[in-house]
Design a protein around this motif. Sequence first.
Motif, PDB file in Angstrom:
ATOM      1  N   ILE A 135       7.648  -6.236  -9.093  1.00  0.00           N
ATOM      2  CA  ILE A 135       8.796  -6.011  -8.213  1.00  0.00           C
ATOM      3  C   ILE A 135       8.332  -5.600  -6.824  1.00  0.00           C
ATOM      4  CG2 ILE A 135      10.739  -4.442  -7.794  1.00  0.00           C
ATOM      5  CD1 ILE A 135      11.266  -4.541 -10.830  1.00  0.00           C
ATOM      6  N   VAL A 136       7.375  -4.682  -6.758  1.00  0.00           N
ATOM      7  CA  VAL A 136       6.888  -4.201  -5.462  1.00  0.00           C
ATOM      8  C   VAL A 136       6.276  -5.340  -4.661  1.00  0.00           C
ATOM      9  CG1 VAL A 136       5.123  -2.774  -4.359  1.00  0.00           C
ATOM     10  CG2 VAL A 136       6.580  -1.798  -6.142  1.00  0.00           C
ATOM     11  N   LEU A 181       6.549   4.519  -5.081  1.00  0.00           N
ATOM     12  CA  LEU A 181       7.954   4.202  -4.841  1.00  0.00           C
ATOM     13  C   LEU A 181       8.585   3.386  -5.962  1.00  0.00           C
ATOM     14  CD1 LEU A 181       7.932   3.423  -1.012  1.00  0.00           C
ATOM     15  CD2 LEU A 181       8.317   5.598  -2.186  1.00  0.00           C
ATOM     16  N   GLY A 182       7.772   2.855  -6.847  1.00  0.00           N
ATOM     17  CA  GLY A 182       8.327   2.138  -7.988  1.00  0.00           C
ATOM     18  C   GLY A 182       8.351   2.967  -9.252  1.00  0.00           C
ATOM     19  N   GLU A 242      13.801   6.241  -2.608  1.00  0.00           N
ATOM     20  CA  GLU A 242      14.255   6.336  -1.225  1.00  0.00           C
ATOM     21  C   GLU A 242      13.092   6.603  -0.274  1.00  0.00           C
ATOM     22  OE1 GLU A 242      16.395   9.178  -3.439  1.00  0.00           O
ATOM     23  OE2 GLU A 242      16.041   7.185  -4.240  1.00  0.00           O
ATOM     24  N   LEU A 243      13.143   5.951   0.860  1.00  0.00           N
ATOM     25  CA  LEU A 243      12.172   6.175   1.914  1.00  0.00           C
ATOM     26  C   LEU A 243      12.867   5.867   3.238  1.00  0.00           C
ATOM     27  CD1 LEU A 243       9.129   7.006   2.011  1.00  0.00           C
ATOM     28  CD2 LEU A 243       8.614   4.596   2.406  1.00  0.00           C
ATOM     29  N   ALA A 244      12.291   6.347   4.324  1.00  0.00           N
ATOM     30  CA  ALA A 244      12.927   6.146   5.627  1.00  0.00           C
ATOM     31  C   ALA A 244      13.103   4.673   5.967  1.00  0.00           C
ATOM     32  CB  ALA A 244      12.100   6.837   6.712  1.00  0.00           C
ATOM     33  N   TRP A 245      12.311   3.788   5.341  1.00  0.00           N
ATOM     34  CA  TRP A 245      12.459   2.376   5.695  1.00  0.00           C
ATOM     35  C   TRP A 245      13.781   1.797   5.203  1.00  0.00           C
ATOM     36  CZ3 TRP A 245       7.394   0.719   2.824  1.00  0.00           C
ATOM     37  CH2 TRP A 245       7.587   0.699   1.452  1.00  0.00           C
ATOM     38  N   ARG A 285       0.830  -1.203   0.000  1.00  0.00           N
ATOM     39  CA  ARG A 285       0.000   0.000   0.000  1.00  0.00           C
ATOM     40  C   ARG A 285       0.868   1.258   0.000  1.00  0.00           C
ATOM     41  NH1 ARG A 285      -4.520   1.562  -1.294  1.00  0.00           N
ATOM     42  NH2 ARG A 285      -4.887   2.846   0.547  1.00  0.00           N
ATOM     43  N   VAL A 286       1.878   1.289   0.858  1.00  0.00           N
ATOM     44  CA  VAL A 286       2.749   2.465   0.915  1.00  0.00           C
ATOM     45  C   VAL A 286       3.501   2.641  -0.392  1.00  0.00           C
ATOM     46  CG1 VAL A 286       4.779   3.461   2.048  1.00  0.00           C
ATOM     47  CG2 VAL A 286       2.990   2.382   3.418  1.00  0.00           C
TER      48      VAL A 286
END
Length: 520
Positions: A407-408, A394-395, A441-444, A387-388
């Motif tokens: 891929i996600v 993000l892809g 990029e993300l904080a994860w 979901r995020v």
Amino acid sequence: MSQVVERLRVPLLLLAFGLLFLVAGSEPSAAKPPLGSPGWAPGDLGLHFGSKAATTVLFIAYISGALAVLIGLWRPRLGHRWIVWVVVLAGLALLTAPIGSGDHTNYAAYGRIAMQGGDPYVASPHDWRGGLDPITASVQPPWQDTPSIYGPFATSLMAVSSWIGGDNLRQTVWIWQLIVVVAWLAMRVVLLRLAQGDRARGRVDVLWTFNPLVFGVLVLGAHVDVIAGLFACAALLLARRDPFVAGLFVGAAFSTKVTYGVVAAGILWAWRAAVLRRPAWDGFAPARGLAGRWRWLSRPLVAETGARREVVRLLLGALVIVVPCYVVGGPHVLKQLGAAGGSFSYATPAAPLWRGLRHVLPEWAVTVVVLTLAVVAMIGLAWLLIRVATLRGLGRRIPDATTRQAIVVTWALSTAYVLCAPYSLPWYDTLTWALLPLLVELAWDGVLLFRYLFMALAYVPGRVLELTPGVRDWTLGFRSNVAPWAGWIALIALLLLARSRLRAGPVRPVTARSSASSSG
């Protein structure tokens, strides 16, 4: 100040890789099983590390490596292919022997049994030829009495290594190392083909190629997961171009290690989403009951002609590999599917729960409760990650929507598994770190790096033999009492991060061209 920090990355990488190669090139130690006479394979440096020294050096290597990766995530170097350093790392890996576990001796033993006409899924290394075989006798506790838990395709590669290496264990292991290093190099090529733009390709080298944690655990550990991960990523690359060939790689991934068959779920879900995105498709709401929901899931792939054709070709390709592998492997090969079903590893978040429930419930009830909670947690976390990633785009650096979705989904399912499974080891994270660079990029990124650092440290130096009492207490204490809570911190951080990103809403849609060049 930022430039000063950025300049620390290369020295930290040199320190991390240098220490890893120093341990891997030294004499047998608590981090490195003895392999006997080298024969025509590379020997060692003649340097010996005690268990305390090996543990200290590897701790420094992994911590400095994690800091280097963190700096690289902050400011990745773009526009460089670094091919010379890639070749240097591959060459140095082949001049050393595996560290971090004794799994490579297990691989050699299973290949030896298969090559000599035995059934590695029935015969244990200790039992083979009365325990006198020069290869199978090298397997160390606790795996001496354990038949193979690996897929038949992996066993065939192990048998090839045994055939070439002959009666010499070091030679057999070196051939296996060669296969793993080639797989690592091929993985980089596949990831660079999947990545679009300098930013994404820079992340491939930061998170995969020059990540000392990944390199030390997977490549210097010579784990079969590198090979299975390569097959899975190749399937993702080829799914849109040639479903049949992609199916061959899906079958190879599944037949190497069954958990990597998850890539099939990612591809099929992406194809289903592609059908539902078409305006001509007349969908319907999910019906009640298990059968109704299955029809709701499968109907888009079955009813639409083009999608049905792709699914059939994918399945045919997979069966071309899977059927011969499992027929030749024999009926006992399926035992691997449940080999770890009732087990847990000490460094997972499930371990404290498992140990606590043992005081109030019988063992069978503990197994049922923990596995049920783990499955629920996996499904929930995978859904949140998908979901995020979808909501925040993000892809978006992957131009093709179907490949992006595959891929996600594959990354989310694999990551949820390694974070929530009661039995998980550091080398199980191959697909997490292979596919993470393809996402924006993300904080994860930092959360996953934090969690993986503690997983890697939890299995330092890596063997249960040649440990002094003090090092044994430290290692098991860290593995049991520190690493699981680092896993809980990572899970909680991911949940909070997902919640904040879902509340923030979707990002503005971008075109394929702008997504390929965007800096994120």
